[in-house]
Design a protein around this motif. Structure first.
Motif, PDB file in Angstrom:
ATOM      1  N   GLY A  11       0.822  -1.201   0.000  1.00  0.00           N
ATOM      2  CA  GLY A  11       0.000   0.000   0.000  1.00  0.00           C
ATOM      3  C   GLY A  11       0.852   1.245   0.000  1.00  0.00           C
ATOM      4  N   THR A  12       0.285   2.335   0.489  1.00  0.00           N
ATOM      5  CA  THR A  12       1.020   3.590   0.621  1.00  0.00           C
ATOM      6  C   THR A  12       0.784   4.161   2.015  1.00  0.00           C
ATOM      7  OG1 THR A  12      -0.843   4.878  -0.270  1.00  0.00           O
ATOM      8  CG2 THR A  12       0.837   4.145  -1.839  1.00  0.00           C
ATOM      9  N   ARG A  13       1.821   4.795   2.552  1.00  0.00           N
ATOM     10  CA  ARG A  13       1.759   5.486   3.849  1.00  0.00           C
ATOM     11  C   ARG A  13       1.301   4.572   4.980  1.00  0.00           C
ATOM     12  NH1 ARG A  13      -0.552  11.370   3.754  1.00  0.00           N
ATOM     13  NH2 ARG A  13      -2.453  10.263   4.307  1.00  0.00           N
ATOM     14  N   CYS A  14       1.508   3.266   4.807  1.00  0.00           N
ATOM     15  CA  CYS A  14       1.105   2.263   5.813  1.00  0.00           C
ATOM     16  C   CYS A  14      -0.387   2.336   6.109  1.00  0.00           C
ATOM     17  CB  CYS A  14       1.896   2.445   7.108  1.00  0.00           C
ATOM     18  SG  CYS A  14       3.673   2.200   6.914  1.00  0.00           S
ATOM     19  N   GLY A  15      -1.160   2.888   5.159  1.00  0.00           N
ATOM     20  CA  GLY A  15      -2.599   2.983   5.352  1.00  0.00           C
ATOM     21  C   GLY A  15      -3.052   4.214   6.105  1.00  0.00           C
ATOM     22  N   LYS A  16      -2.145   5.139   6.383  1.00  0.00           N
ATOM     23  CA  LYS A  16      -2.495   6.343   7.121  1.00  0.00           C
ATOM     24  C   LYS A  16      -3.403   7.226   6.283  1.00  0.00           C
ATOM     25  CE  LYS A  16      -1.888   9.038  10.782  1.00  0.00           C
ATOM     26  NZ  LYS A  16      -2.301   8.606  12.146  1.00  0.00           N
ATOM     27  N   VAL A  17      -4.508   7.679   6.872  1.00  0.00           N
ATOM     28  CA  VAL A  17      -5.447   8.545   6.172  1.00  0.00           C
ATOM     29  C   VAL A  17      -5.342   9.963   6.716  1.00  0.00           C
ATOM     30  CG1 VAL A  17      -7.022   6.614   5.758  1.00  0.00           C
ATOM     31  CG2 VAL A  17      -7.362   8.063   7.772  1.00  0.00           C
ATOM     32  N   THR A  18      -6.013  10.896   6.070  1.00  0.00           N
ATOM     33  CA  THR A  18      -5.972  12.284   6.510  1.00  0.00           C
ATOM     34  C   THR A  18      -6.856  12.475   7.738  1.00  0.00           C
ATOM     35  OG1 THR A  18      -7.848  12.938   5.121  1.00  0.00           O
ATOM     36  CG2 THR A  18      -5.659  13.019   4.123  1.00  0.00           C
ATOM     37  N   ARG A  19      -6.688  13.588   8.414  1.00  0.00           N
ATOM     38  CA  ARG A  19      -7.490  13.880   9.607  1.00  0.00           C
ATOM     39  C   ARG A  19      -8.978  13.964   9.265  1.00  0.00           C
ATOM     40  NH1 ARG A  19      -4.029  18.526  12.921  1.00  0.00           N
ATOM     41  NH2 ARG A  19      -2.221  17.215  13.404  1.00  0.00           N
ATOM     42  N   LYS A  20      -9.283  14.487   8.101  1.00  0.00           N
ATOM     43  CA  LYS A  20     -10.684  14.601   7.699  1.00  0.00           C
ATOM     44  C   LYS A  20     -11.309  13.229   7.490  1.00  0.00           C
ATOM     45  CE  LYS A  20     -10.276  19.151   5.490  1.00  0.00           C
ATOM     46  NZ  LYS A  20     -10.428  19.915   4.224  1.00  0.00           N
ATOM     47  N   GLU A  21     -10.510  12.284   7.002  1.00  0.00           N
ATOM     48  CA  GLU A  21     -11.027  10.944   6.733  1.00  0.00           C
ATOM     49  C   GLU A  21     -11.189  10.115   8.005  1.00  0.00           C
ATOM     50  OE1 GLU A  21      -9.316   9.920   2.299  1.00  0.00           O
ATOM     51  OE2 GLU A  21      -7.862  10.028   3.953  1.00  0.00           O
ATOM     52  N   ILE A  22     -10.409  10.430   9.033  1.00  0.00           N
ATOM     53  CA  ILE A  22     -10.453   9.644  10.270  1.00  0.00           C
ATOM     54  C   ILE A  22     -11.828   9.692  10.929  1.00  0.00           C
ATOM     55  CG2 ILE A  22      -9.603   9.574  12.657  1.00  0.00           C
ATOM     56  CD1 ILE A  22      -6.846  10.139  11.651  1.00  0.00           C
ATOM     57  N   VAL A  23     -12.504  10.840  10.872  1.00  0.00           N
ATOM     58  CA  VAL A  23     -13.783  11.001  11.576  1.00  0.00           C
ATOM     59  C   VAL A  23     -14.858  10.064  11.037  1.00  0.00           C
ATOM     60  CG1 VAL A  23     -13.300  13.385  12.204  1.00  0.00           C
ATOM     61  CG2 VAL A  23     -14.458  12.901  10.042  1.00  0.00           C
TER      62      VAL A  23
END
Length: 266
Positions: free
Chosen positions: A112-124
């Protein structure tokens, strides 16, 4: 070992000779860089008291950690890397390639990319379970450089460190001070390896959690010269980064190929 290798033995390094005569099995994949960090352990394995909040590094010349502060740190390369630490396993289960800026694609070990880290907006919009997992995935600021300080061994004996190549890897509360220091050298239009950072730390407490945050003061006016030794150090850092990235890229391709050929699993 061939006859020609025997003939050229006077021109070979110790490492090359070891490989030629079978003394080195080739298990070492390349150079590694000790980490510079802030000590949070009250004592070492032998029961000696350690200075909490001091910086430490593993001195490969004597085979033990050295503690002290403040640290004079000369930055050579600034980079970014995503890593996923699984607390249940007690280890990093995924990491991305080391990139030089935010625009580079941070592909990772698991395809994947960025180990699956999402943006702050997507976390909610994520479930509580996925939000908890996101907190395990962090972006790290990596600064490769040399450290110098008046230090002590674990037993309290004095041991100074001078221009020791290290990786200073920070995240969380340490991310902004480290990044701001690099940004300051850029604003001053100075190459970072002609500057020095003075590293210290201060104690903070949030609830029952006590932690130490790095303090970074930038000396952009020192105008350090770049010697042949410094060029060798820079090449060492580049080699270490390339070595890790090559490994991750290879594994990323392996995972992607398996996904595109699902019958491989059968």
């Amino acid at each position: 070992m061939t006859k020609n290798e025997i003939a050229n033995i006077d021109k070979m390094s110790v490492g090359e000779i070891m490989k030629a005569i079978g003394q080195d099995s080739g298990s070492d994949v390349g150079p590694s860089i000790p980490r510079l960090g802030i000590n949070r352990e009250p004592e070492n394995e032998t029961g000696n008291r350690l200075p909490i909040g001091s910086y430490f590094l593993f001195d490969t010349n004597i085979g033990e950690n050295i503690y002290g502060k403040p640290v004079t740190f000369r930055p050579f390369i600034g980079a970014i890397q995503y890593m996923h630490f699984d607390p249940d396993k007690g280890e990093y289960v995924n990491r991305s390639v080391i990139t030089m800026n935010w625009k580079d694609e941070a592909i990772d070990l698991q395809g994947g990319t960025r180990c699956g880290k999402v943006t702050r907006k997507e976390i909610v919009d994520l479930s509580p379970e996925d939000q908890a997992k996101q907190r395990q995935i962090k972006c790290y600021r990596l600064i490769y450089g040399t450290a110098s300080f008046k230090g002590k061994r674990g037993n309290g004996d004095s041991h100074d460190v001078k221009d020791f190549p290290v990786l200073w890897r920070v995240t969380g509360t340490g991310f902004r001070p480290a990044s701001s220091a690099i940004d300051e050298t850029k604003r001053r239009k100075k190459l970072m390896f002609t500057c020095e950072f003075n590293l210290d730390s201060f104690r903070q407490k949030k609830g029952s959690n006590v932690f130490y945050v790095p303090i970074v003061k930038v000396n952009s006016d020192v105008n350090l010269p770049v010697t042949d030794k410094d060029k060798d150090t820079l090449r060492l850092f580049q080699e270490v980064i390339q070595q890790e990235n090559d490994e991750i890229i290879s594994l990323w391709k392996t995972v992607k190929n398996k996904r595109s050929n699902p019958t491989d699993g059968d």
